[in-house]
Write a protein that holds these residues in place. Structure first.
Motif, PDB file in Angstrom:
ATOM      1  N   VAL A 167      54.109 -20.067  19.991  1.00 40.08           N
ATOM      2  CA  VAL A 167      55.255 -19.979  20.905  1.00 40.08           C
ATOM      3  C   VAL A 167      55.761 -18.537  20.982  1.00 40.08           C
ATOM      4  CG1 VAL A 167      57.683 -20.667  21.175  1.00 40.08           C
ATOM      5  CG2 VAL A 167      55.934 -22.390  20.709  1.00 40.08           C
ATOM      6  N   ARG A 168      55.858 -17.879  19.824  1.00 35.65           N
ATOM      7  CA  ARG A 168      56.288 -16.471  19.817  1.00 35.65           C
ATOM      8  C   ARG A 168      55.325 -15.605  20.620  1.00 35.65           C
ATOM      9  NH1 ARG A 168      57.301 -17.602  14.422  1.00 35.65           N
ATOM     10  NH2 ARG A 168      55.382 -16.569  13.806  1.00 35.65           N
ATOM     11  N   GLN A 169      54.047 -15.826  20.431  1.00 36.95           N
ATOM     12  CA  GLN A 169      53.037 -15.048  21.146  1.00 36.95           C
ATOM     13  C   GLN A 169      53.118 -15.325  22.650  1.00 36.95           C
ATOM     14  OE1 GLN A 169      49.029 -15.975  20.069  1.00 36.95           O
ATOM     15  NE2 GLN A 169      48.148 -14.311  21.260  1.00 36.95           N
ATOM     16  N   ALA A 170      53.312 -16.576  23.024  1.00 36.53           N
ATOM     17  CA  ALA A 170      53.410 -16.921  24.447  1.00 36.53           C
ATOM     18  C   ALA A 170      54.644 -16.284  25.078  1.00 36.53           C
ATOM     19  CB  ALA A 170      53.445 -18.435  24.617  1.00 36.53           C
ATOM     20  N   LYS A 171      55.782 -16.316  24.356  1.00 38.00           N
ATOM     21  CA  LYS A 171      57.003 -15.687  24.886  1.00 38.00           C
ATOM     22  C   LYS A 171      56.805 -14.190  25.086  1.00 38.00           C
ATOM     23  CE  LYS A 171      60.500 -18.854  23.151  1.00 38.00           C
ATOM     24  NZ  LYS A 171      61.621 -19.024  22.203  1.00 38.00           N
ATOM     25  N   ALA A 172      56.184 -13.562  24.102  1.00 37.46           N
ATOM     26  CA  ALA A 172      55.938 -12.122  24.213  1.00 37.46           C
ATOM     27  C   ALA A 172      54.988 -11.830  25.375  1.00 37.46           C
ATOM     28  CB  ALA A 172      55.368 -11.581  22.906  1.00 37.46           C
ATOM     29  N   ALA A 173      53.967 -12.635  25.533  1.00 39.11           N
ATOM     30  CA  ALA A 173      53.012 -12.420  26.615  1.00 39.11           C
ATOM     31  C   ALA A 173      53.675 -12.625  27.967  1.00 39.11           C
ATOM     32  CB  ALA A 173      51.827 -13.366  26.461  1.00 39.11           C
ATOM     33  N   HIS A 174      54.510 -13.657  28.095  1.00 38.30           N
ATOM     34  CA  HIS A 174      55.183 -13.911  29.363  1.00 38.30           C
ATOM     35  C   HIS A 174      56.217 -12.829  29.661  1.00 38.30           C
ATOM     36  CE1 HIS A 174      53.258 -17.616  30.388  1.00 38.30           C
ATOM     37  NE2 HIS A 174      53.535 -18.147  29.200  1.00 38.30           N
ATOM     38  N   ARG A 175      56.896 -12.374  28.623  1.00 44.90           N
ATOM     39  CA  ARG A 175      57.871 -11.307  28.806  1.00 44.90           C
ATOM     40  C   ARG A 175      57.180 -10.041  29.300  1.00 44.90           C
ATOM     41  NH1 ARG A 175      59.743 -10.413  23.704  1.00 44.90           N
ATOM     42  NH2 ARG A 175      60.173 -12.613  23.625  1.00 44.90           N
TER      43      ARG A 175
END
Length: 178
Positions: free
Chosen positions: A158-166
């Motif tokens: 989830v952290r990685q996905a948030k960073a990627a989307h950001r």
């Protein structure tokens, strides 16, 4: 005698009489030769159960594993032999009478043989129950540990996905701010 363990052992014996052991399944090459390719499937994908009644069910396999652990103890061989004689008579044989079981197990004759048989049966039930409960506790611990590990992996994803989307959002809307 523990009634629940008696029922489990009867189920174990019935499963082995009806379905045999899972080790008796044919080889992959033999199946390919027999069907001229892949064999037709008839089960649900992703299940641990064998297809078309091949081998005993999960409960019978748990009892089998517990019996193997009981058999590894010092006097476990006699207990496993009792389980096989009482609950899994050989192919084509009817169930043995109590006197025949006592003779096969070489426990003596008369009342002494009967009392030795029932003491051995009680010991089998107590040890099997203890082993099944120990297996259940080990399974609970493994599930709890895998749940923790899975939670850590999910949180990292989830952290990685948030960073990627950001980062992707900054890239997408970079031209609109100007």
């Amino acid at each position: 005698m523990i009634e629940a363990i008696e029922d489990l052992l009867k189920h174990w014996g019935e499963q082995h009489r009806k379905n045999g052991s899972a080790g008796g399944l044919g080889s992959t090459l033999g199946t390919i030769l027999e069907y001229g390719g892949c064999a037709p499937r008839g089960g649900v994908y992703g299940t641990r159960e064998l297809v078309a009644g091949a081998g005993p069910d999960h409960v019978a396999e748990e009892v089998e594993a517990a019996l193997v652990a009981v058999g590894a103890a010092a006097d476990g061989g006699a207990l496993v032999k009792l389980a096989q004689v009482r609950y899994r008579p050989g192919a084509g044989l009817d169930e043995l009478s109590l006197a025949e079981q006592i003779d096969v197990l070489e426990l003596g004759r008369g009342a002494g043989g009967r009392s030795a048989y029932f003491r051995l049966l009680d010991r089998l039930h107590v040890r099997l129950e203890a082993e099944l409960l120990a297996r259940l506790e080990r399974l609970k611990v493994r599930r709890r540990e895998s749940g923790r590990a899975g939670g850590k992996v999910r949180a990292a994803a989830v952290r990685q996905a948030k960073a990627a989307h950001r980062a992707r959002g900054v890239e997408l809307f970079k031209g609109e701010k100007a």
